[in-house]
Design a protein around this motif. Structure first.
Motif, PDB file in Angstrom:
ATOM      1  N   PHE A   4       0.854  -1.183   0.000  1.00 44.77           N
ATOM      2  CA  PHE A   4       0.000   0.000   0.000  1.00 44.77           C
ATOM      3  C   PHE A   4       0.889   1.232   0.000  1.00 44.77           C
ATOM      4  CE2 PHE A   4      -2.738  -3.281   1.775  1.00 44.77           C
ATOM      5  CZ  PHE A   4      -3.871  -3.115   0.997  1.00 44.77           C
ATOM      6  N   TYR A 184      -7.880   3.292   0.637  1.00 53.21           N
ATOM      7  CA  TYR A 184      -7.835   2.257  -0.401  1.00 53.21           C
ATOM      8  C   TYR A 184      -9.173   1.513  -0.479  1.00 53.21           C
ATOM      9  CZ  TYR A 184      -2.963   2.429  -1.916  1.00 53.21           C
ATOM     10  OH  TYR A 184      -1.770   2.815  -2.494  1.00 53.21           O
ATOM     11  N   HIS A 195      -9.230  -3.773  -3.163  1.00 54.58           N
ATOM     12  CA  HIS A 195      -8.119  -2.954  -2.666  1.00 54.58           C
ATOM     13  C   HIS A 195      -6.793  -3.592  -3.018  1.00 54.58           C
ATOM     14  CE1 HIS A 195      -8.561  -5.522   1.048  1.00 54.58           C
ATOM     15  NE2 HIS A 195      -7.258  -5.482   0.977  1.00 54.58           N
ATOM     16  N   LEU A 198      -6.094  -2.365  -6.518  1.00 59.37           N
ATOM     17  CA  LEU A 198      -5.743  -0.949  -6.423  1.00 59.37           C
ATOM     18  C   LEU A 198      -4.320  -0.787  -5.895  1.00 59.37           C
ATOM     19  CD1 LEU A 198      -6.903   1.908  -6.782  1.00 59.37           C
ATOM     20  CD2 LEU A 198      -7.746   1.767  -4.431  1.00 59.37           C
ATOM     21  N   ALA A 199      -3.957  -1.598  -4.911  1.00 56.33           N
ATOM     22  CA  ALA A 199      -2.592  -1.552  -4.381  1.00 56.33           C
ATOM     23  C   ALA A 199      -1.575  -1.941  -5.444  1.00 56.33           C
ATOM     24  CB  ALA A 199      -2.469  -2.473  -3.167  1.00 56.33           C
ATOM     25  N   THR A 202      -1.230   1.172  -7.838  1.00 53.19           N
ATOM     26  CA  THR A 202      -0.485   2.314  -7.294  1.00 53.19           C
ATOM     27  C   THR A 202       0.975   1.963  -7.041  1.00 53.19           C
ATOM     28  OG1 THR A 202      -1.268   1.763  -5.055  1.00 53.19           O
ATOM     29  CG2 THR A 202      -2.516   3.420  -6.286  1.00 53.19           C
TER      30      THR A 202
END
Length: 212
Positions: A4, A184, A195, A198-199, A202
């Motif tokens: 993250f 997140y 998430h 998404l992690a 990013t």
């Protein structure tokens, strides 16, 4: 396990997060944990007793990015002074081949025009609040956009967040002190993804920015 990324925080980073701490030259006393960004914030342009000394520090400080720097036309600081310090810090970032973190309030046209004058390896617009159309102007230039908790309070910014290309997206806790995982989870819900995914997205952007 996914990483993250908190691309911009003013708080002590969480041990389970890949965080980029911020150091406001001439204002913050304690040096943050590595990795960190450093720069003269536009709010501080008329507060620092010796800007030349701060700029000299920026030339040699062991930061991984320059920032947050930029223009804020909603504050009372003289715009000419802001512009001068912005350009001088961009020149340092260019010489040091470092990414930059942009603070931009009501000055997008001026910020974009100034950025066009300097070769910078990566540009991150932090704390984005604005429309999908404004987001498009930024990502069309190959820049990254970071969203914080404040984005969740603005319907038009949520629309921009949902529309943001995964290749340009970053998230941040900024000054809130709230856990980045909470952001997140909410952003993943809005973008109809997990998430974990998404992690992954990013973190991929982080590695591109810092050549990891």
């Amino acid at each position: 396990m996914e990483q993250f990324v908190d691309i911009h925080t003013h708080h002590h980073p969480s041990p389970d997060t890949l965080s980029l701490s911020n150091y406001r030259l001439g204002v913050d006393i304690a040096m943050p944990c590595a990795p960190f960004s450093a720069g003269i914030h536009p709010w501080d342009a008329n507060k620092i007793a010796d800007c030349e000394d701060a700029l000299n520090v920026l030339e040699r400080i062991d930061c991984v990015a320059i920032g947050e720097i930029g223009l804020d036309f909603a504050c009372s600081v003289d715009r000419t002074l802001q512009q001068t310090l912005f350009e001088r810090q961009l020149a340092i970032a260019s010489r040091r081949n470092l990414p930059i973190i942009i603070h931009n309030v009501k000055a997008t046209a001026e910020v974009l025009a100034t950025l066009a004058l300097y070769p910078i390896p990566a540009v991150i617009f932090h704390g984005f609040i604005g429309s999908k159309e404004l987001l498009g102007q930024i990502v069309a230039r190959g820049f990254y956009v970071s969203f914080g908790f404040g984005a969740l309070r603005s319907p038009r910014t949520i629309e921009a967040l949902v529309a943001c290309p995964a290749t340009a997206l970053l998230l941040e806790s900024d000054t809130t002190g709230e856990p980045i995982l909470a952001l997140y989870n909410e952003v993943a819900r809005l973008r109809q993804t997990s998430h974990q995914q998404l992690a992954t997205e990013t973190y991929s952007n982080y590695t591109k920015i810092f050549n990891k």
